[in-house]
Design a protein around this motif. Structure first.
Motif, PDB file in Angstrom:
ATOM      1  N   PRO A   1       1.469  -0.869  -2.957  1.00 53.63           N
ATOM      2  CA  PRO A   1       1.877  -2.284  -2.965  1.00 53.63           C
ATOM      3  C   PRO A   1       3.334  -2.503  -2.573  1.00 53.63           C
ATOM      4  CG  PRO A   1       1.239  -1.536  -5.186  1.00 53.63           C
ATOM      5  CD  PRO A   1       0.883  -0.449  -4.240  1.00 53.63           C
ATOM      6  N   ALA A   2       4.216  -1.550  -2.924  1.00 52.46           N
ATOM      7  CA  ALA A   2       5.640  -1.727  -2.597  1.00 52.46           C
ATOM      8  C   ALA A   2       5.851  -1.812  -1.084  1.00 52.46           C
ATOM      9  CB  ALA A   2       6.458  -0.573  -3.178  1.00 52.46           C
TER      10      ALA A   2
ATOM     11  N   GLU B   1       5.057  -5.281   0.117  1.00 49.08           N
ATOM     12  CA  GLU B   1       6.111  -6.212  -0.316  1.00 49.08           C
ATOM     13  C   GLU B   1       7.380  -6.041   0.510  1.00 49.08           C
ATOM     14  OE1 GLU B   1       6.933  -6.486  -4.531  1.00 49.08           O
ATOM     15  OE2 GLU B   1       4.793  -6.277  -4.977  1.00 49.08           O
TER      16      GLU B   1
ATOM     17  N   GLU C   1       6.832  -7.824   3.758  1.00 52.17           N
ATOM     18  CA  GLU C   1       6.965  -9.280   3.568  1.00 52.17           C
ATOM     19  C   GLU C   1       8.435  -9.672   3.529  1.00 52.17           C
ATOM     20  OE1 GLU C   1       5.046 -12.091   3.337  1.00 52.17           O
ATOM     21  OE2 GLU C   1       3.532 -10.714   4.156  1.00 52.17           O
ATOM     22  N   ALA C   2       9.215  -8.878   2.806  1.00 47.79           N
ATOM     23  CA  ALA C   2      10.615  -9.222   2.551  1.00 47.79           C
ATOM     24  C   ALA C   2      11.522  -8.937   3.755  1.00 47.79           C
ATOM     25  CB  ALA C   2      11.121  -8.457   1.327  1.00 47.79           C
TER      26      ALA C   2
ATOM     27  N   ILE D   1      12.119  -4.342  -5.439  1.00 44.95           N
ATOM     28  CA  ILE D   1      10.753  -3.978  -5.028  1.00 44.95           C
ATOM     29  C   ILE D   1      10.456  -2.516  -5.379  1.00 44.95           C
ATOM     30  CG2 ILE D   1       9.229  -3.646  -3.019  1.00 44.95           C
ATOM     31  CD1 ILE D   1      10.736  -6.078  -1.732  1.00 44.95           C
ATOM     32  N   THR D   2      11.404  -1.643  -5.115  1.00 42.16           N
ATOM     33  CA  THR D   2      11.105  -0.212  -5.276  1.00 42.16           C
ATOM     34  C   THR D   2      11.400   0.337  -6.685  1.00 42.16           C
ATOM     35  OG1 THR D   2      13.295   0.339  -4.402  1.00 42.16           O
ATOM     36  CG2 THR D   2      11.450   0.352  -2.839  1.00 42.16           C
TER      37      THR D   2
ATOM     38  N   ARG E   1       8.686   0.415  -9.460  1.00 44.09           N
ATOM     39  CA  ARG E   1       7.608   1.379  -9.117  1.00 44.09           C
ATOM     40  C   ARG E   1       8.068   2.809  -9.353  1.00 44.09           C
ATOM     41  NH1 ARG E   1       6.555  -3.396  -6.046  1.00 44.09           N
ATOM     42  NH2 ARG E   1       4.374  -3.924  -6.454  1.00 44.09           N
TER      43      ARG E   1
END
Ligand code: ATP
Length: 201
Positions: free
Chosen positions: A44-45, A48, A51-52, A86-87, A90
């Motif tokens: 998922p990261a 994302e 997207e970012a 984001i990272t 995780r």
């Protein structure tokens, strides 16, 4: 389970020491590997990040174009924070999971190989902090010789980290890797005796 933090400045020999500890039967959790695993295709990261920072940070095979991401994420504090937001969660979760897996497997001790252990204050979570220490000039020459970095790049990377004094202040054990590789054997054997002693306490 004994948590052993292994750290050292860039080019100090962390990987070399981690390999030796592994050969003595200790499991190693590799922080660099986790950082790469959480942005693998399908994670998922990675979606994302795309997207970012733009979908063109993905290579044709779906993997992350790290250098392109770096040019977009490290432009200012805001973008760096976005990358970290984001990272980091995780990475933290996956690290905790790997510790839990080792504990559930009945391991008595585990090594956490983490270059930024002291920089990020994670040394506080460890039962034993092992710092691999090498003079800065020797590290620069090893990075140039073995890693193909330019001297300027090697020095820049060294300067981006906390000082050796700060790192050494957090150490319970210092491994001196200024000498030949063979000089590590005795030190690792002594460290293993200490670790085995702590395991039974
Ligand atoms: P990085 O910070 O880049 O992850 P590291 O701390 O993990 O590096 P190593 O990869 O173990 O360091 O070592 C850096 C380089 O120096 C490697 O090419 C390694 O083979 C070499 N090296 C390590 N210890 C010695 C030594 N005692 N004598 C000569 N070369 C060494």
């Amino acid at each position: 389970m004994l948590r052993i933090g292994l750290t050292g400045g860039i080019g100090s020999g962390k990987t070399t020491v981690a390999d030796l500890l592994r050969s003595h039967g200790l499991p190693v959790i590799d922080a660099d590997l986790i950082a790469r695993d959480v942005v693998k295709p399908g994670e998922p990261a990675l979606a994302e990040l795309a997207e970012a920072f733009g979908h063109d940070i993905l290579n044709e095979d779906g993997s992350l174009n790290r250098s392109l991401l770096a040019t977009r994420a490290f432009v200012d504090a805001k973008h760096t924070e976005l990358l970290n937001s984001i990272t980091h969660p995780r990475i933290k979760a996956e690290t905790a999971r790997r510790f839990a897996v080792a504990e559930a497997a009945g391991e008595k001790a585990v090594v956490y190989d983490m270059p930024l252990l002291v920089d990020n204050g994670l040394d506080k979570d460890m039962d034993l902090v092992v710092v691999v220490n090498v003079d800065a000039e020797t590290r620069v020459s090893r990075l140039v010789k073995w890693r193909g970095l330019t001297e300027e790049d090697a020095r820049r990377r060294l300067d981006a980290q906390i000082s050796d004094e700060q790192r050494l202040a957090a150490a319970d054990v210092v491994i001196d890797n200024n000498g030949h590789l063979e000089c590590l054997d005795r030190q690792i054997a002594d460290l293993m005796v200490r670790i085995r002693g702590l395991e039974v306490e």
